[in-house]
Design a protein around this motif. Structure first.
Motif, PDB file in Angstrom:
ATOM      1  N   TRP A  22       0.833  -1.208   0.000  1.00  0.00           N
ATOM      2  CA  TRP A  22       0.000   0.000   0.000  1.00  0.00           C
ATOM      3  C   TRP A  22       0.865   1.255   0.000  1.00  0.00           C
ATOM      4  O   TRP A  22       0.593   2.208  -0.748  1.00  0.00           O
ATOM      5  N   VAL A  23       1.926   1.237   0.810  1.00  0.00           N
ATOM      6  CA  VAL A  23       2.846   2.383   0.858  1.00  0.00           C
ATOM      7  C   VAL A  23       3.542   2.555  -0.480  1.00  0.00           C
ATOM      8  O   VAL A  23       3.656   3.680  -0.998  1.00  0.00           O
ATOM      9  N   ILE A  24       4.017   1.460  -1.066  1.00  0.00           N
ATOM     10  CA  ILE A  24       4.715   1.539  -2.349  1.00  0.00           C
ATOM     11  C   ILE A  24       3.800   2.089  -3.443  1.00  0.00           C
ATOM     12  O   ILE A  24       4.185   2.982  -4.213  1.00  0.00           O
ATOM     13  N   LEU A  25       2.564   1.588  -3.505  1.00  0.00           N
ATOM     14  CA  LEU A  25       1.618   2.052  -4.521  1.00  0.00           C
ATOM     15  C   LEU A  25       1.306   3.536  -4.348  1.00  0.00           C
ATOM     16  O   LEU A  25       1.254   4.284  -5.335  1.00  0.00           O
ATOM     17  N   ASN A  26       1.097   3.956  -3.094  1.00  0.00           N
ATOM     18  CA  ASN A  26       0.804   5.367  -2.850  1.00  0.00           C
ATOM     19  C   ASN A  26       2.008   6.250  -3.132  1.00  0.00           C
ATOM     20  O   ASN A  26       1.868   7.395  -3.594  1.00  0.00           O
TER      21      ASN A  26
END
Length: 308
Positions: A22-26
């Protein structure tokens, strides 16, 4: 018990993987969004009928900010320790059809800041925007004046800023509406020769602005903005005969153009900007490069000034 522990560990691992993804995508989305906004910047917000306080409005960039803010429809509260110059700024704004009030105050003393805040609340009410333009030296001052006493420098550049924030930020938070603009010199990104107190104070202002941003984010106050502006004083004309080391790259701009650039960034709610704008990238680059590479670039640029 063993299968249960394994299941719990497996579940924890899955949660961690999901969080990381989720952090990487955001983060990727944020990078693409930032790249997109280079070509299509956010729209400028309106400040018509806002009440804006400009501290340091008697001269230079502060004066130009006050004037241009009035042209945009804001009611401008001009604060400066120089009553004569500040009165001239206010008279010019009112003569051009704007609305401005003048307040004379030495903001290096806490009791003066408290009295100023009380008077402004009584006279005009809520201050929705604050521009802090104190503590930015001119190129000539950097070259010809001796370094200030550390207490004087910190009182003007940093401590008084705390007192102003203490006086005006709580109401902005309560209304979830406001904007604080901190102007710092290039000393907040790189040391300036023989000006250690100034460099320390400007670095501290940068830390203060970033702390404010985090405080607002953590408390979910999403309509109060903070913008940190790095001004390269050697780039802003001051009618001096300073020689730029790389004039074709740096050049100079007038205080009026500098103020226009600042307002464009503020009205787009950018968290950080520089004058001139292209040097923000260089400032950020210096933070991530190895120390040796950083020193080589700083020696090449030499803050844009030939001291020889």
């Amino acid at each position: 018990m063993l299968p249960i522990n394994m299941l719990l560990r497996g579940y924890s691992l899955c949660v961690l993987i999901v969080d990381v993804l989720w952090v990487i995508l955001n983060a990727i989305y944020a990078i693409f969004q930032a790249a997109y906004e280079i070509f299509k910047p956010p729209p400028l917000k309106s400040i018509e009928d806002e009440t804006v306080m400009v501290i340091g409005s008697g001269r230079g960039v502060g004066r130009e900010l006050a004037i241009q803010l009035s042209f945009l429809g804001a009611r401008v509260i001009c604060v400066d320790h120089d009553e004569s110059n500040n009165s001239k700024t206010v008279a010019y704004i009112n003569r051009k059809g704007g609305v401005a009030l003048t307040y004379t105050s030495d903001i290096t003393k806490k009791e003066n800041v408290e009295y100023l805040a009380e008077e402004i609340r009584k006279d005009v009410g809520f201050i929705s925007m604050m521009f802090y333009c104190c503590g930015i030296p001119s190129p000539r001052a950097l070259m010809t004046q001796p370094p200030q006493d550390i207490h004087d420098t910190l009182d003007l550049t940093l401590t008084s800023y705390f007192w102003l924030i203490e006086s005006f930020l709580p109401e902005m938070k309560a209304r979830n509406h406001g904007h604080i603009v901190a102007l710092t010199s290039v000393a907040g990104l790189s040391h300036i020769k023989d000006q250690m107190p100034l460099s320390v104070a400007q670095f501290a202002v940068q830390g203060l602005a970033e702390s404010l941003m985090e405080d607002l984010r953590i408390n979910k106050i999403n309509r109060v903005y903070v913008t940190l502006i790095h001004i390269y004083p050697f780039i802003v004309e001051d009618s001096s005969d300073l020689r730029l080391k790389i004039p074709s790259y740096f050049g100079t701009i007038t205080p009026a153009r500098a103020a226009n650039s600042i307002l464009e960034s503020v009205l787009r709610n950018y968290p950080e900007a520089s004058v001139p704008k292209r040097l923000l990238f260089m400032g950020n680059l210096l933070r991530i490069l190895p120390r040796k590479a950083t020193v080589l670039i700083r020696d090449l640029l030499d803050t844009g000034v030939d001291f020889a």
